[in-house]
Design a protein around this motif. Sequence first.
Motif, PDB file in Angstrom:
ATOM      1  N   HIS A   1      12.300  10.147 -12.532  1.00 44.64           N
ATOM      2  CA  HIS A   1      13.648   9.661 -12.779  1.00 44.64           C
ATOM      3  C   HIS A   1      13.816   8.274 -12.170  1.00 44.64           C
ATOM      4  O   HIS A   1      13.348   8.002 -11.067  1.00 44.64           O
ATOM      5  N   VAL A   2      14.517   7.384 -12.911  1.00 45.05           N
ATOM      6  CA  VAL A   2      14.675   6.013 -12.432  1.00 45.05           C
ATOM      7  C   VAL A   2      15.502   5.971 -11.148  1.00 45.05           C
ATOM      8  O   VAL A   2      15.298   5.104 -10.298  1.00 45.05           O
ATOM      9  N   LEU A   3      16.451   6.892 -10.984  1.00 43.73           N
ATOM     10  CA  LEU A   3      17.237   6.919  -9.750  1.00 43.73           C
ATOM     11  C   LEU A   3      16.356   7.259  -8.550  1.00 43.73           C
ATOM     12  O   LEU A   3      16.627   6.822  -7.432  1.00 43.73           O
ATOM     13  N   GLY A   4      15.325   8.048  -8.782  1.00 45.26           N
ATOM     14  CA  GLY A   4      14.392   8.361  -7.709  1.00 45.26           C
ATOM     15  C   GLY A   4      13.730   7.104  -7.173  1.00 45.26           C
ATOM     16  O   GLY A   4      13.526   6.952  -5.957  1.00 45.26           O
ATOM     17  N   LEU A   5      13.410   6.171  -8.074  1.00 43.78           N
ATOM     18  CA  LEU A   5      12.802   4.918  -7.628  1.00 43.78           C
ATOM     19  C   LEU A   5      13.786   4.061  -6.845  1.00 43.78           C
ATOM     20  O   LEU A   5      13.407   3.364  -5.906  1.00 43.78           O
ATOM     21  N   VAL A   6      15.068   4.104  -7.263  1.00 42.09           N
ATOM     22  CA  VAL A   6      16.072   3.336  -6.520  1.00 42.09           C
ATOM     23  C   VAL A   6      16.167   3.853  -5.091  1.00 42.09           C
ATOM     24  O   VAL A   6      16.185   3.083  -4.129  1.00 42.09           O
ATOM     25  N   PHE A   7      16.221   5.185  -4.939  1.00 40.69           N
ATOM     26  CA  PHE A   7      16.237   5.760  -3.597  1.00 40.69           C
ATOM     27  C   PHE A   7      14.951   5.421  -2.852  1.00 40.69           C
ATOM     28  O   PHE A   7      14.956   5.210  -1.636  1.00 40.69           O
ATOM     29  N   ALA A   8      13.846   5.377  -3.585  1.00 37.84           N
ATOM     30  CA  ALA A   8      12.550   5.150  -2.945  1.00 37.84           C
ATOM     31  C   ALA A   8      12.399   3.728  -2.424  1.00 37.84           C
ATOM     32  O   ALA A   8      11.523   3.468  -1.595  1.00 37.84           O
TER      33      ALA A   8
ATOM     34  N   CYS B   1       0.832  -1.210   0.000  1.00 37.42           N
ATOM     35  CA  CYS B   1       0.000   0.000   0.000  1.00 37.42           C
ATOM     36  C   CYS B   1       0.863   1.255   0.000  1.00 37.42           C
ATOM     37  O   CYS B   1       0.594   2.209  -0.743  1.00 37.42           O
ATOM     38  N   ALA B   2       1.892   1.264   0.844  1.00 37.30           N
ATOM     39  CA  ALA B   2       2.776   2.431   0.903  1.00 37.30           C
ATOM     40  C   ALA B   2       3.447   2.671  -0.441  1.00 37.30           C
ATOM     41  O   ALA B   2       3.509   3.810  -0.930  1.00 37.30           O
ATOM     42  N   SER B   3       3.951   1.614  -1.073  1.00 36.25           N
ATOM     43  CA  SER B   3       4.627   1.755  -2.363  1.00 36.25           C
ATOM     44  C   SER B   3       3.658   2.188  -3.453  1.00 36.25           C
ATOM     45  O   SER B   3       3.987   3.028  -4.297  1.00 36.25           O
ATOM     46  N   ALA B   4       2.466   1.616  -3.454  1.00 38.04           N
ATOM     47  CA  ALA B   4       1.482   1.956  -4.490  1.00 38.04           C
ATOM     48  C   ALA B   4       1.066   3.421  -4.396  1.00 38.04           C
ATOM     49  O   ALA B   4       1.035   4.136  -5.409  1.00 38.04           O
ATOM     50  N   PHE B   5       0.750   3.886  -3.206  1.00 42.63           N
ATOM     51  CA  PHE B   5       0.340   5.286  -3.044  1.00 42.63           C
ATOM     52  C   PHE B   5       1.500   6.234  -3.351  1.00 42.63           C
ATOM     53  O   PHE B   5       1.306   7.291  -3.959  1.00 42.63           O
TER      54      PHE B   5
END
Length: 755
Positions: A296-303, A279-283
Amino acid sequence: MSQLSSKKYLYLWLLATLTVLLYLIMAVPSAHWSSNISAALPGSSSAWQQQLVQQNNSSRHVSLLLSGTSLAELQQAARQLQQQPITHLHWLKPGAAFEQLQTLYQQHQALLVSPEHLTLLRSGHYQPLVNAAWQRLYSPSPLLTNALQQDPLLLTQQRVEQQNNSKGLLLRPAWFELTQQGQPAVLLYASLDIDPFERNNAQVVAEALEQQLLQLQQQWPRLNIDRSGVLFHAVVAAENASFEMQFYGGISLTAILLLIWFSFANWRPLVLALTTLSCASAFGLAAVLLIFEQPHVLGLVFATTLIGIAIDYSFHGMLAANKGSKAFKRMLPSLLLGLITTLLGYLALIFLPFPILNQVAVFMCVGLSVAFLTVKMVFEHWLPPASMTVNPYLLRFCARLSQGYCRTSPKWVLTSLVITLILVSSGLLVQMQFSDDVRLFNQSPAELLQQEQQVRHAGGQNWDSRFIVLLGDSTEQLLQHEHALQPLLHTWQQQGKLGNWQATVQRVPPLQLQLEVQQLLQQAYQSESIQDYLQQLQLKPPAIITNRLTPESFPADFMQQIQPLNSQFASIILLSKVALTSSDLALLTTYPQAYWLDPIADTNASVKKLRYQLSIWLALALALAVVILFWRRGSHAASAIMLMLLLAISSALLLSLQLQQQLNIFNLIAALLVLALALDYGIFFTAKLQHKDVVQAVLLSATTSCLAFGLLAFSKTPAIASFGLTVFLGVALACVLSPLLSVLAVKESKIHAAL
């Protein structure tokens, strides 16, 4: 009534979750992900400079250098490659472009002359012009149509050949041929009609091209192919980021689930943990896609670090819910306070001029808020009291650990922590060294960088990342400014401070110069030496030419160094082998609307400024957190937590400095996250909760966080590795230090009573 209200909120939560999942199903496939690290970093403070850099199309160029076999096989391979179309990739035809250029110049002969010939015309030294013309006539190469009739001294002919022979390349209709160390080679150029940093389309183009290149190498095993172009670097960066996001996130999630199973040996905690994280990741992802046009794809890596924080909430929620409703409600205020302090740390990133951090901040703020709401609304309903048994080995370990901490002398703890903090802080201040070089944030493979250098050297395209920009109200004014700057560039070249340069004025002179050349030629035709030359060739002096050569006469491909810029025009002068000093650059200010542009240095300066802002916010966030703690926990607990925070953060930065040799802005971002996580631990250890239960929850939470962040330290992207290393060290230190807060902030009698 309370139960009905609780169920109503639960149904609303379920409805919101389903809505977000449906949105993601529709939005994710069409999302445009960027892998451009430069665009994701803060750039020059000047708006027109940013616009000019963004308009630069050089990132859409692709070059291939074929070598390693016979010229006939190289030609066949090049021909076969160009005959297989690839969507969004267009092969350039240099031979056709040169013919187009020749046609244009033969219609405007005697208007383009070299600087050397212009100097001779102005000084009245005509014999060297005659000698050069005779030498060109003896050459077997063909002349431009009507060259002798329109330009008997062949000034335009010689200038065109001088420009096109400077690279040592042999022009062919669809490529260039050259010789490298006695071996033949073929150089091909192509252009993209897409942004190479737009992941989806770039990936398709790169895969199609690599498939064709693989087929060629299978057909000719000796064939060697060197690649050059942003496309290849962008795709590698995107693939690395995607792999790391899936690999590190997957390993982290698997390890966390195994830890949960080891701790509880029950399916309910697994379901609750997965529900919270999902749920946290989806929202969080939905919020990023809604707010940002090109994430940015790096943003997802940090996320992916959300896993390490959100699971903390799950552990606290599960352990409290397992003890009943009262214990769960006693836990919630501390969990909420931890969320607030964490959000304060991330909210700062939203307002910083750093797109990647903005995206990470939105993802984390939304994701963590949803994680808290999930724990609050779901856990009581899905986890009945006493339905979960904690591993007895874990319970005994946590109980002994708690007793060991609680038996520690408060005075000894305080003295040791203060002395350690003084020593660590002093060492950090003395040794602290930051690097703001953006080139360290993302590094391409060494092999790809070597190929890039090889192709650029072969094509004579070793242009520096720094260049000169001239502004003007019209293209004619730009040409005048460029022409006025040529003597300075020539002087720098003679002094060895500049290898070469490329300017539009070398291809099309300003109208005023074209008129001057015509007038000088009319005078030259009356001289004795040129009269004798014309008589030998039985030519008459041509009349003055009235038509003019302008930038609008050229195809757009030849005028890419001139860019529209709001109400003005900008001209880019490319440079190579730059060794200019600050005093040299100061001379540029004496020329009208001339600017030195160094995008990398500008970005480095912006990163340095951003680093200072982040340092200030880190201090403010710490002060704000302490104020909140003073309000909610009292001065004793707040002071103890502040001591622990300072020691954990400074120690993590000092250890990172020793391992990395220098710090960067991502170490500070990590310090901000360490602050948020360590605050959570401090809040729970100063709450009115059983010490051994808090030790158990924090130990599990810290272990999962160390797994999530520690894996990032092995990333191939230096920025991510720096971030992961500092967070791992900070969280580990905070986990070790935070149980001491009960000794410092709570009376010993109360501790033993809680046991």
